[in-house]
Design a protein around this motif. Structure first.
Motif, mmCIF file in Angstrom:
data_model
loop_
_atom_site.group_PDB
_atom_site.id
_atom_site.type_symbol
_atom_site.label_atom_id
_atom_site.label_comp_id
_atom_site.label_asym_id
_atom_site.label_seq_id
_atom_site.Cartn_x
_atom_site.Cartn_y
_atom_site.Cartn_z
ATOM 1 N N UNK A 1 0.837 -1.200 0.000
ATOM 2 C CA UNK A 1 0.000 0.000 0.000
ATOM 3 C C UNK A 1 0.873 1.251 0.000
ATOM 4 N N UNK A 2 0.699 2.114 -0.980
ATOM 5 C CA UNK A 2 1.508 3.321 -1.054
ATOM 6 C C UNK A 2 2.891 3.098 -1.637
ATOM 7 N N UNK A 3 3.050 2.049 -2.386
ATOM 8 C CA UNK A 3 4.348 1.668 -2.965
ATOM 9 C C UNK A 3 5.027 2.827 -3.698
ATOM 10 N N UNK A 4 4.250 3.580 -4.452
ATOM 11 C CA UNK A 4 4.829 4.671 -5.240
ATOM 12 C C UNK A 4 5.240 5.864 -4.379
ATOM 13 N N UNK A 5 4.733 5.945 -3.166
ATOM 14 C CA UNK A 5 5.070 7.079 -2.308
ATOM 15 C C UNK A 5 6.535 7.079 -1.883
ATOM 16 N N UNK B 1 -2.699 -13.300 2.494
ATOM 17 C CA UNK B 1 -1.782 -14.025 1.602
ATOM 18 C C UNK B 1 -2.025 -13.639 0.144
ATOM 19 N N UNK B 2 -3.294 -13.545 -0.255
ATOM 20 C CA UNK B 2 -3.592 -13.152 -1.620
ATOM 21 C C UNK B 2 -3.178 -11.727 -1.910
ATOM 22 N N UNK B 3 -3.412 -10.850 -0.936
ATOM 23 C CA UNK B 3 -3.034 -9.452 -1.090
ATOM 24 C C UNK B 3 -1.531 -9.325 -1.266
ATOM 25 N N UNK B 4 -0.775 -10.060 -0.451
ATOM 26 C CA UNK B 4 0.678 -10.009 -0.556
ATOM 27 C C UNK B 4 1.152 -10.573 -1.888
ATOM 28 N N UNK B 5 0.511 -11.634 -2.350
ATOM 29 C CA UNK B 5 0.907 -12.243 -3.618
ATOM 30 C C UNK B 5 0.678 -11.301 -4.791
ATOM 31 N N UNK B 6 -0.321 -10.433 -4.663
ATOM 32 C CA UNK B 6 -0.633 -9.480 -5.743
ATOM 33 C C UNK B 6 0.046 -8.130 -5.554
ATOM 34 N N UNK B 7 0.831 -7.973 -4.508
ATOM 35 C CA UNK B 7 1.403 -6.668 -4.184
ATOM 36 C C UNK B 7 2.508 -6.277 -5.162
ATOM 37 N N UNK B 8 2.833 -5.004 -5.220
ATOM 38 C CA UNK B 8 3.938 -4.559 -6.084
ATOM 39 C C UNK B 8 5.267 -5.190 -5.703
ATOM 40 N N UNK B 9 5.414 -5.608 -4.450
ATOM 41 C CA UNK B 9 6.666 -6.256 -4.051
ATOM 42 C C UNK B 9 6.860 -7.578 -4.796
ATOM 43 N N UNK B 10 5.738 -8.227 -5.153
ATOM 44 C CA UNK B 10 5.833 -9.510 -5.831
ATOM 45 C C UNK B 10 5.730 -9.382 -7.347
ATOM 46 N N UNK B 11 4.875 -8.479 -7.819
ATOM 47 C CA UNK B 11 4.628 -8.402 -9.253
ATOM 48 C C UNK B 11 5.191 -7.157 -9.901
ATOM 49 N N UNK B 12 5.629 -6.208 -9.056
ATOM 50 C CA UNK B 12 6.197 -4.980 -9.593
ATOM 51 C C UNK B 12 7.705 -5.104 -9.747
ATOM 52 N N UNK B 13 8.321 -4.003 -10.035
ATOM 53 C CA UNK B 13 9.773 -3.957 -10.144
ATOM 54 C C UNK B 13 10.311 -3.527 -8.797
ATOM 55 N N UNK B 14 10.953 -4.424 -8.118
ATOM 56 C CA UNK B 14 11.517 -4.105 -6.815
ATOM 57 C C UNK B 14 12.994 -3.855 -6.992
ATOM 58 N N UNK B 15 13.373 -2.603 -6.977
ATOM 59 C CA UNK B 15 14.772 -2.248 -7.204
ATOM 60 C C UNK B 15 15.593 -2.536 -5.969
#
Length: 209
Positions: A144-148, A195-209
């Motif tokens: 939540x708020x990944x882009x912030x 668990x589903x929320x975490x699996x769909x989170x930007x940490x899992x499906x986004x680009x984690x630099x």
């Protein structure tokens, strides 16, 4: 016993409080938290401080730092807990911090932030540090708020990588739910499908630099 790293002055350019209590809490965390919770806790501080900067909020760095480092400790001792982990952890933090020299009124604010990070609907009336810890932990757990925090995210993640956090955190929550199904962890784990929320989170499906 391996030596404890010195209290950092900053992480990814984010100032770390340098007072004695903050240093004692850092040393305690290094010795008391498993790697997955230590990384999560430090990242939570970094995200919280970054969110505050984006909102132009003034906050107490000592409170946010100590609350961040101690907020999930009681997940490591579920068989010994007598209360929901966030309440148990708040009392452990309060006692530790007062012994370390923190004023009782300040330790109360840390304890409140720790309890509320598992509650829904935290507002500024609960204290800025409570809001920051709530938002920061939601960001680190669910994205939540990944882009912030995109400006500091690469350097924070390099210093404190995520590793197997998701798996260990979910298992810890499941252990608490198994023995205390009326705690907030049950709402988070089951009612909101953590668990589903975490699996769909930007940490899992986004680009984690």
């Amino acid at each position: 016993m391996s030596s404890v790293p010195a209290l950092p002055q900053a992480i990814a350019g984010i100032s770390v409080p340098q007072d004695d209590v903050s240093g004692k809490t850092w040393r305690w965390a290094q010795r008391s938290l498993p790697a997955y919770l230590l990384g999560h806790s430090v990242r939570a501080y970094c995200w919280g401080a970054t969110i505050a900067a984006g909102e132009a909020w003034t906050f107490d760095r000592q409170i946010l730092w100590t609350a961040s480092l101690m907020h999930d400790y009681a997940l490591t001792r579920i068989p010994r807990n007598t209360m929901c982990f966030e309440v148990e952890g708040a009392e452990i933090a309060r006692e530790f911090l007062e012994r370390a020299g923190m004023f009782a009124t300040t330790a109360d604010r840390v304890a409140i932030a720790i309890i509320l990070h598992m509650r829904a609907g935290v507002t500024l009336d609960d204290g800025i540090e409570s809001v920051l810890l709530d938002r920061a932990t939601g960001l680190d757990v669910r994205g939540d708020g990944y882009e912030l925090v995109k400006g500091v995210r690469p350097d924070v993640m390099q210093a404190f990588p995520r590793g197997p956090f998701d798996r260990h955190f979910l298992r810890a929550m499941e252990r608490e739910v198994a023995v205390r199904p009326t705690c907030e962890s049950n709402r988070l784990l089951n009612d909101t499908d953590l668990a589903g929320w975490m699996a769909r989170s930007p940490w899992r499906i986004g680009t984690v630099a």
